[in-house]
Design an enzyme around this catalytic site. Structure first.
Site, short mmCIF file in Angstrom:
data_model
loop_
_atom_site.label_atom_id
_atom_site.label_comp_id
_atom_site.label_asym_id
_atom_site.label_seq_id
_atom_site.Cartn_x
_atom_site.Cartn_y
_atom_site.Cartn_z
N SER A 136 0.83 -1.21 0.00
CA SER A 136 0.00 0.00 0.00
C SER A 136 0.86 1.25 0.00
O SER A 136 1.97 1.26 0.55
CB SER A 136 -0.89 -0.02 1.25
OG SER A 136 -1.44 1.26 1.48
N TYR A 161 -2.38 -0.25 9.93
CA TYR A 161 -2.58 -0.79 8.58
C TYR A 161 -1.28 -0.68 7.78
O TYR A 161 -0.81 -1.64 7.17
CB TYR A 161 -3.71 -0.04 7.88
CG TYR A 161 -3.85 -0.39 6.41
CD1 TYR A 161 -4.28 -1.66 6.02
CD2 TYR A 161 -3.54 0.54 5.42
CE1 TYR A 161 -4.38 -1.99 4.68
CE2 TYR A 161 -3.65 0.21 4.07
CZ TYR A 161 -4.07 -1.05 3.71
OH TYR A 161 -4.16 -1.39 2.38
#
Length: 341
Positions: A136, A161
Site C-alpha cells: 500500500s 494498517y
C-alpha cells in the site's frame, strides 16, 4: 517494451476474490480462459450484497472455483495448494482501511500478518512461478518528498494498517531470499471505480448525498493546502497486475516492490467537484454536496503521489483513465445499481 503475455494454461489462485480488485482481476483472467481459484471470507467490514454481486458475476465461468474461507486459517490454505496446485498466487485478501485499524487492530494482525505468513509458507512448500501481493501507498507514512519512489525510506508508518503492509514486504523479501519464492509487492494508491469499496471517500460521498446528509471533508477547509491523492481507476490497475503476473522477478533479484498508481495526484476538492458533475450527469439533475470541514484524521497523510517509472520500465504500465472518465463510470454504475432517481 516487451513483457511476457498471460499463460492461460496456468492456475491462478486469488485471495480476496469477492473484494474490489480481486473481483476485477479474476474476471479479466477468466475472460481470457484462465483457471482461477478464489478464496474470500466474505467478512462484514462493508455491505455484503456488493461482495455477493461480484461473486455472482464470476460464478458462470466454468474455470472458476470458489472457496469461502479465511487466509488466516493455515489448513484451508494448505488444502487449496494441495488440491489445486496453483502456479501463480495473487494475495489481495487483507483487512483494509487506515482509520478502522485504529479501532480494531486485532483483525489487521490476523488477516494481514498471519494470513500473509500462511500464503508465504504455502508458496515455500508448494513452489509457485510467482507470488504477487498487495502492499500500500500508506507505507510512505508522512513522507514529504513527492512523488514517492520505491527507494524512499519507509520506516515511519503512521497507522497499524501501514505497519502490516510494510511487514508484508519484509516477510516476502525474507521468503524470497531464504526459499526462492519469486515475489512482487504492489504499493496501491487510491483505487476507485464501479463496484468499488463503500468505505472509500468517493463512494461514501455518494451514499451521504442520496441519504440527504452532509459529507465530511477532512482537510480543515484549507483549500490552499488541500490534501492530494493519487486516484487510480480500477481498469488501469488490472492491466498493470495482469502484465506483471507472467513476469516473475529474476533469480538474482527474487523480490521486487513497485508503486502502482496514477502519477497524477488531484486535490481532494477537485475530486469532489468532479464527482458532483458526474453524478449530475448520471441523474440528470444538479448534484451539490453539503460539506462539513473537519481536521485531518489520525493516520491520514497529506499527500499520496506515485512515481510509476519502475513499473513502466518493467511492463509498460501507464494509466490512461482521467478522473472525469473514471468517476463518470462510477456515477453511472452507482445510480443504476442503487436505482437512484
Amino acid at each position: 517494451m516487451s513483457y511476457k503475455l498471460l499463460d492461460t494454461n496456468k492456475t491462478y489462485f486469488i485471495t480476496g476474490v469477492a473484494g474490489f480488485i480481486g473481483f476485477y482481476l479474476s474476471k479479466k483472467l477468466l475472460e481470457q480462459g484462465c483457471k482461477v481459484i478464489g478464496i474470500d471470507n466474505i467478512n462484514d467490514y462493508y455491505d455484503l450484497n456488493l461482495k455477493y454481486t461480484r461473486l455472482e458475476e464470476l460464478k458462470p465461468f466454468d474455470r472458476f472455483s470458489f472457496v469461502q474461507g479465511d487466509i488466516s486459517d493455515k489448513n484451508v490454505i494448505i488444502n487449496i495448494f494441495e488440491e489445486y496446485k496453483p502456479n501463480i498466487v495473487v494475495n489481495l485478501a487483507a483487512q483494509a482501511g487506515v482509520r478502522y485499524s485504529i479501532e480494531n487492530p486485532d483483525v489487521y494482525i490476523q488477516s494481514n500478518v498471519i494470513g500473509f505468513y500462511n500464503i508465504l509458507e504455502a508458496c515455500r512448500h508448494h513452489p509457485v512461478d510467482h507470488l504477487v501481493y498487495a502492499s500500500s501507498s500508506s507505507v510512505y507514512g508522512a513522507n514529504k518528498k513527492v512523488p514517492f519512489e520505491e527507494t524512499d525510506f519507509v520506516d515511519n508508518p503512521v497507522s497499524l494498517y501501514a505497519s502490516t503492509k510494510k511487514s508484508n514486504e519484509l516477510m516476502a523479501h525474507t521468503y524470497s531470499h531464504l526459499y526462492n519464492v519469486p515475489a512482487t509487492g504492489l504499493r496501491f494508491f487510491t483505487v476507485y471505480g464501479p463496484m468499488g469499496r463503500p468505505d472509500m471517500a468517493y463512494f461514501g460521498f455518494a451514499n451521504k448525498y442520496f441519504a440527504g446528509e452532509p459529507i465530511k471533508v477532512f482537510n480543515n477547509g484549507d483549500f490552499e493546502n488541500d490534501l492530494y491523492r493519487d486516484f487510480t481507476f480500477i481498469d488501469d490497475i488490472v492491466i498493470g497486475i495482469e502484465r506483471l503476473l507472467s513476469n516473475s522477478p529474476t533469480e538474482d533479484v527474487p523480490h521486487k516492490v513497485y508503486n502502482i498508481g496514477n502519477n497524477s495526484p488531484e486535490k481532494l476538492m477537485v475530486f469532489i467537484e468532479t464527482l458532483e458533475k458526474c453524478l449530475s450527469k448520471a441523474t440528470g439533475k444538479k448534484v451539490e454536496f453539503k460539506k462539513e470541514f473537519e481536521p485531518i484524521k489520525p493516520g491520514d497523510v497529506p499527500a499520496t503521489y506515485a512515481s510509476t517509472d519502475e513499473l513502466q520500465k518493467a511492463v509498460g504500465f501507464k494509466p490512461e483513465t482521467s478522473i472525469e472518465k473514471g468517476l463518470q463510470k462510477f456515477a453511472d454504475w452507482y445510480t443504476d445499481y442503487y436505482n437512484v432517481q
